[in-house]
Design an enzyme around this catalytic site. Structure first.
Site, short mmCIF file in Angstrom:
data_model
loop_
_atom_site.label_atom_id
_atom_site.label_comp_id
_atom_site.label_asym_id
_atom_site.label_seq_id
_atom_site.Cartn_x
_atom_site.Cartn_y
_atom_site.Cartn_z
N ASN A 209 -87.10 -34.23 -2.90
CA ASN A 209 -87.61 -34.17 -4.27
C ASN A 209 -88.72 -35.20 -4.45
O ASN A 209 -89.06 -35.92 -3.52
CB ASN A 209 -86.47 -34.35 -5.28
N ASP A 277 -78.95 -32.01 -5.06
CA ASP A 277 -77.72 -31.35 -5.51
C ASP A 277 -77.20 -30.37 -4.47
O ASP A 277 -76.03 -30.07 -4.41
CB ASP A 277 -77.97 -30.59 -6.82
N LYS A 287 -85.95 -25.76 15.88
CA LYS A 287 -86.94 -25.38 14.87
C LYS A 287 -86.89 -23.87 14.63
O LYS A 287 -86.94 -23.09 15.60
CB LYS A 287 -88.34 -25.80 15.32
N PRO A 303 -72.09 -33.80 -2.15
CA PRO A 303 -71.14 -34.56 -2.96
C PRO A 303 -71.83 -35.21 -4.16
O PRO A 303 -72.98 -35.62 -4.05
CB PRO A 303 -70.62 -35.63 -1.99
N ASP A 304 -71.13 -35.29 -5.29
CA ASP A 304 -71.66 -35.96 -6.49
C ASP A 304 -71.30 -37.45 -6.37
O ASP A 304 -70.19 -37.86 -6.70
CB ASP A 304 -71.05 -35.32 -7.75
N ILE A 305 -72.23 -38.24 -5.86
CA ILE A 305 -71.96 -39.64 -5.53
C ILE A 305 -71.56 -40.43 -6.76
O ILE A 305 -70.56 -41.16 -6.76
CB ILE A 305 -73.21 -40.28 -4.87
N PHE A 322 -78.67 -42.91 -13.98
CA PHE A 322 -80.01 -42.57 -14.44
C PHE A 322 -80.10 -41.06 -14.48
O PHE A 322 -79.43 -40.38 -13.70
CB PHE A 322 -81.08 -43.13 -13.48
N LYS A 340 -69.13 -37.81 -16.47
CA LYS A 340 -68.90 -38.66 -15.30
C LYS A 340 -68.24 -39.99 -15.65
O LYS A 340 -68.02 -40.83 -14.77
CB LYS A 340 -70.22 -38.89 -14.55
#
Ligand SMILES: Cc1cc2nc3c(=O)[nH]c(=O)nc-3n(C[C@H](O)[C@H](O)[C@H](O)COP(=O)(O)O)c2cc1C
Length: 400
Positions: A209, A277, A287, A303-305, A322, A340
């Protein structure tokens, strides 16, 4: 900060000009003091031109002690928020360690109540001499900071330790030593995640990203400066900040593992990383060759850290997340906070590419009591310092 830069008689004195310039560019006021030997290596004209301030001490025009209605060594000692001696000779270390005051710089070093920082540079034999090491130990016992020299080929042709530390590292050490510590964060262990994660499709291609990691790096610096012990788990390619224990990671899974290994020993978490995500379900070990038509990549959740660390936290640990949102940013931040179980979310409105890289940025804190006034727009270093001050204030308001 108002900085007195003492420059003594070593070959590395030419590097003090670069340091003076860097400090001025960072927004500090810098006044230089040359020793007589220092003035043989670099001129007052160079230093005055770079700093826009007078250069004191050994000076061909005015001599060591200038006729002045103000007593110069006392006036300068009071003016300084920090005194840095760069480069510091064996001679000035010996004088200051023993309270000798034979010229403007050594006299000011006795008179000042400001923090003092030394960046020594000398021949390896001199550096390793027990007298020099004993003097440094004595100066450290006064609360002075020392930026140890590095190793390399010295001006005398020898190879070994004694080479002046990197100018950028000295500037960072000045920032750390000159920043007042915040009681609520000083000595606290803070875990920070920063930067993008990268999820490999094959050995060449990757899903990532637009995050660079700049914000988390500035948060790490700001927390380091106020006295926190920072551990940074960093994705992306930016350089790790000086004086911060940094673990480099690539994927979301690696970031999770690095965080889980450190979380129990931490007092708090600032989760500034932009974690992917999704990742490709089955990355190829070779390749992938291009095909003719449309291709499909199956993505699975990473995983959602933040959720995992928050779920496993102790009562005494705090968690700040954040969020980067392109619409309804306050509503999304409130939902994230509740889902969360976070103490605060700092939300970034990223519509139109805002907030990435070196640009100025604005963050709006959201806590259980609702949105707080926005912080910014500020450059990322200023924003990080403002966020740390805001969070320290929130911590002070928390019941024990
Ligand atoms: C060419 C030259 C290079 C020198 N380089 C260093 C040095 O890197 N470190 C050091 O401690 N002394 C060095 N010295 C010795 C100092 O200049 C000398 O000890 C002087 O008295 C230091 O005075 P000051 O501490 O008041 O500046 C050097 C001397 C000369 C002539």
């Amino acid at each position: 900060m108002q900085i007195i830069l003492g420059i003594t008689g070593g070959v590395a004195a030419y590097k003090s000009a670069e340091l003076a310039r860097l400090l001025v560019n960072q927004g500090h006021r810098v006044r230089c003091i040359l020793t007589e030997a220092g003035a043989r290596f670099i001129t007052p004209l160079t230093l005055t031109s770079l700093t826009g301030e007078p250069c004191y001490g050994a000076n061909p025009d005015q001599g060591e002690w200038r006729a002045s209605p103000n007593i110069e060594h006392i006036e300068l000692a009071r003016w300084a928020d920090l005194v840095a001696v760069v480069p510091a000779t064996a001679n000035i270390l010996g004088k200051a360690a023993n309270g000798l005051a034979s010229d403007l710089l050594s006299t000011l070093l006795l008179a000042t109540r400001a923090p003092v920082l030394w960046a020594p540079a000398m021949n390896t034999g001199m550096w390793e001499h027990p007298a020099v090491q004993a003097n440094l130990a004595r100066l450290r016992s006064f609360g002075h900071a020392v930026v140890d020299p590095g190793e390399g080929v010295l001006a005398c042709g020898e190879e070994g330790s004694g080479k002046l530390a990197e100018v950028a590292s000295i500037a960072e050490a000045i920032q750390v030593h000159g920043t007042p510590k915040l009681r609520i964060l000083s000595g606290r262990r803070v875990l920070i995640t920063s930067g993008p994660t990268r999820e490999d499709l094959d050995p060449v291609r990757t899903l990532t990203n637009r995050s660079t990691g700049a914000m988390g790096i500035e948060l790490a610096r700001a927390l380091r400066d106020v006295g926190a012990k920072v551990q940074l788990v960093l994705g992306g390619d930016l350089a790790a900040p000086w004086g911060v224990e940094t673990v480099r990671v690539r994927s979301a899974q690696q970031m999770l593992e690095a965080c889980e290994a450190r979380w129990a020993d931490s007092d708090g978490l600032l989760a500034a990383a932009a974690v992917a995500d999704q990742r490709p379900e089955s990355p190829s070990s070779e390749k992938v060759k291009k095909g003719d038509g449309a291709e499909t990549v199956v993505l699975v959740r990473t995983p959602d850290i933040l959720a995992r660390l928050s779920a496993s936290r102790r009562q005494d640990q705090w968690v700040v997340g954040f969020a980067a949102e392109s619409e309804q940013h306050l509503a999304h931040a409130s939902a994230k906070l509740a889902k969360k179980g976070l103490d605060a979310v700092l939300v970034n409105d990223v519509q139109g590419g805002r907030g990435f890289g070196a640009q100025a940025n604005t963050l709006t804190p959201v806590t259980a009591s609702g949105p707080h006034p926005a912080i910014g727009p500020l450059s990322k270093d200023q924003l990080a310092r403002a966020v740390v001050q805001w969070w320290a204030h929130q911590l002070e308001l928390r019941p024990d």
